[in-house]
Design an enzyme around this catalytic site. Structure first.
Site, PDB file in Angstrom:
ATOM      1  N   GLU A   1       6.825  38.928  61.613  1.00  0.00           N
ATOM      2  CA  GLU A   1       6.468  37.792  62.696  1.00  0.00           C
ATOM      3  C   GLU A   1       5.544  36.605  61.164  1.00  0.00           C
ATOM      4  O   GLU A   1       5.968  35.588  61.450  1.00  0.00           O
ATOM      5  CB  GLU A   1       5.004  37.788  63.306  1.00  0.00           C
ATOM      6  CG  GLU A   1       4.291  36.648  63.706  1.00  0.00           C
ATOM      7  CD  GLU A   1       5.373  36.021  64.474  1.00  0.00           C
ATOM      8  OE1 GLU A   1       5.239  35.157  64.595  1.00  0.00           O
ATOM      9  OE2 GLU A   1       5.379  36.817  66.078  1.00  0.00           O
TER      10      GLU A   1
ATOM     11  N   LYS B   1      13.994  30.439  57.356  1.00  0.00           N
ATOM     12  CA  LYS B   1      13.197  30.109  58.861  1.00  0.00           C
ATOM     13  C   LYS B   1      13.728  29.691  60.008  1.00  0.00           C
ATOM     14  O   LYS B   1      14.462  30.850  61.421  1.00  0.00           O
ATOM     15  CB  LYS B   1      12.533  29.813  58.960  1.00  0.00           C
ATOM     16  CG  LYS B   1      11.071  30.037  57.244  1.00  0.00           C
ATOM     17  CD  LYS B   1      10.222  29.348  57.555  1.00  0.00           C
ATOM     18  CE  LYS B   1       9.925  29.183  55.754  1.00  0.00           C
ATOM     19  NZ  LYS B   1       7.932  29.200  55.236  1.00  0.00           N
TER      20      LYS B   1
HETATM   21  N1  HSE Z   1       7.242  27.608  50.867  1.00  0.00           N
HETATM   22  C1  HSE Z   1       6.720  27.975  52.529  1.00  0.00           C
HETATM   23  C2  HSE Z   1       6.375  26.172  52.483  1.00  0.00           C
HETATM   24  C3  HSE Z   1       5.855  28.685  52.151  1.00  0.00           C
HETATM   25  O1  HSE Z   1       5.732  25.417  51.443  1.00  0.00           O
HETATM   26  O2  HSE Z   1       5.695  26.703  53.637  1.00  0.00           O
HETATM   27  C4  HSE Z   1       5.850  29.905  53.012  1.00  0.00           C
HETATM   28  O3  HSE Z   1       6.723  30.253  53.754  1.00  0.00           O
END
Ligand code: HSE
Ligand code: NAP
Length: 433
Positions: free
Chosen positions: A136, A212
């Site tokens: 998650e 993601k």
């Molecule tokens: N580097 C990511 C962001 C956070 O700036 O959203 C880690 O997923």
């Protein structure tokens, strides 16, 4: 009053005691009775691992066994769940995760890079061992989007998943606009504030957000996770002029991920897009994330919240641990790994309007040449604006009607041949949200 709490604790081994790992230790320590009551059994940390044992991490680790080697931690006989919070697509994170599965542990991780690149193999191995891998926290930090897709929307055919999933990029773009500062200045600010990943290209190059998106697409469309098929474009070429002029036309620029199944295959894009300024995505400020899910029965769902940070990310890790403690076991991508199809990758198959910005040499017939190129590519103009100027080049903005990427690329080549361009034109897709 008697309580119904099993004496059998769920025993955790945590590898990685940085931002997320220490956040998780705090939750386990501060909410022990609440967690035990909700899960029906205590949640206990048994052993931890990080690189520097002596480092003060602001949490009391004295009750836990220490392992210098996360792989040794993953194989310990006295843990039930291996919690991987180190990061990295290969190296110790991958070795330790594989070891944990082979040793019969469930795995909880916040590591999108690991799963975006090796998710299918790891899910297959976990299922063969009768274990689960939950992630998650890997997508949009504290927002329970994996749960929403896997469980809450399990009865829907998903048509589109989209969102702003990198808070650093959204911070940079919204700060450029609000402070009127150029990209380079705000990038440095983000770096000074500690917002950027150790390799900043993971953020501004769209890679982190692309990981993601690939994970969400696998759940949404029942396909094998395929990060290589994500069309990636970062925010490094966005100028303050693009942001101002897009605003002038009623749009905001976002690093937007879009995944949708089309007749030609699975389209996955992570790129700067224009969205209407009045839309929820258009109004998203600073480092916040937003994910939009569309299903045939439910319609559109919008989830918004902290995409990073110690508390929010640990909150998501804890949710996965609680599922395991309760005996609730969902396959990694929402269905058995063997059922996941290999999708054909489609390049931006869905037609869209585009925003074009160009600097035209201010001489008779220049605009007509541009219009002719668009006409010959079959692209119709919706709106056009030319700004007054003092140098030899006139800034011109065009918003097209819906067109295909192929036609757009033909027009971009045609522009080069007109001899009236004072610089390369910028083309940004306008996403219907
Ligand atoms: N580097 C990511 C962001 C956070 O700036 O959203 C880690 O997923
Ligand atoms: P971090 O602050 O850099 O912490 C990483 C931890 O891993 C450190 O404690 C480090 O040890 C340890 N570590 C690194 N290599 C190791 C090794 N070889 N052996 C043992 N320990 C090792 O990272 P983070 O921000 O917590 O991120 C952890 C994971 O969560 C990553 O996958 C990241 O992508 C993901 N994530 C983070 C966020 C966020 O907001 N930070 C949000 C979503 C997802 P030392 O402390 O001793 O150096």
């Amino acid at each position: 009053m008697t309580t119904d709490i099993s004496p059998r604790p769920l025993r955790l081994g945590i590898a990685g005691l940085g931002t997320v790992g220490t956040g998780l230790v705090k939750i386990v320590q501060e909410h022990a009775p609440l967690l035990a009551s909700r899960a029906g059994r205590p949640i206990e940390i048994v052993a931890v691992s990080a690189r520097a044992k002596a480092k003060n991490r602001g949490v009391d680790l004295s009750a836990y066994a220490w392992e210098d080697d996360p792989v040794a931690l993953a194989g310990r006989a006295d843990i039930d769940v291996f919690v991987e919070l180190m990061g990295g697509s290969d190296g110790p994170a991958r070795r330790a995760t594989e070891t944990a599965i082979a040793a019969g542990k469930d795995v909880v991780t916040a590591n999108k890079a690991l799963l975006a690149l090796h998710g299918q193999a790891l899910a297959t191995a976990a299922e063969a061992a009768g274990k689960v891998i939950r992630f998650e926290a890997a997508v949009a930090g504290g927002i329970p989007v994996v749960k929403a897709l896997t469980e809450g929307l399990a009865g829907n055919e998903i048509s589109r998943v989209m969102g702003v999933m990198n808070g650093t990029c959204n911070y940079i773009l919204t700060r450029m606009e609000s402070a009127g500062l150029p990209y380079e200045t705000v990038f440095q600010e983000a770096s000074d504030l500690g917002y950027l990943e150790a390799d900043p290209n993971l953020d501004v190059g769209g890679i982190d957000a692309g990981h993601k998106l690939a994970l969400l697409a696998a759940i949404a469309f029942g396909t094998q996770v395929d990060f290589d098929a994500v069309e990636l474009e970062g925010i490094g070429s966005i100028t303050i002029e693009d942001i101002r002029q897009a605003a002038d036309m009623g749009y905001k620029i976002k690093l937007l991920g879009v995944a949708q199944m089309t007749g030609r295959g699975l389209e996955q894009r992570m790129s700067p897009c224009l969205v209407p300024e009045t839309s929820p995505l258009g109004q998203l400020q600073g480092g916040t994330n937003m994910v939009v899910l569309e299903g045939d029965a439910v319609g559109q769902i919008v989830l918004r919240g902290a995409g990073a940070g110690s508390g929010p990310t640990a909150s998501a890790v804890m949710a996965d641990i609680m599922d395991i403690a309760r005996g609730y076991r969902v396959p990694t991508f929402g269905q058995p790994a063997a059922n996941l199809r290999q999708a054909r990758a489609a390049r931006a198959a869905v037609a869209a309007p585009y925003y074009l910005r160009m600097q035209l040499l201010d001489k008779p017939g220049a605009l007509a040449k541009v219009a002719r190129v668009l006409g010959e590519a079959g692209i119709s103009i919706d709106r056009m604006r030319q700004y007054s100027h003092e140098d030899v080049a006139a800034p011109v903005l065009i918003v097209t009607h819906k067109t295909t990427r192929t036609a757009l690329e033909e027009a971009l080549v045609g522009f080069e041949e007109t001899g009236v361009m004072a610089g390369p034109p910028v083309a940004i897709r306008i996403e219907a949200v």
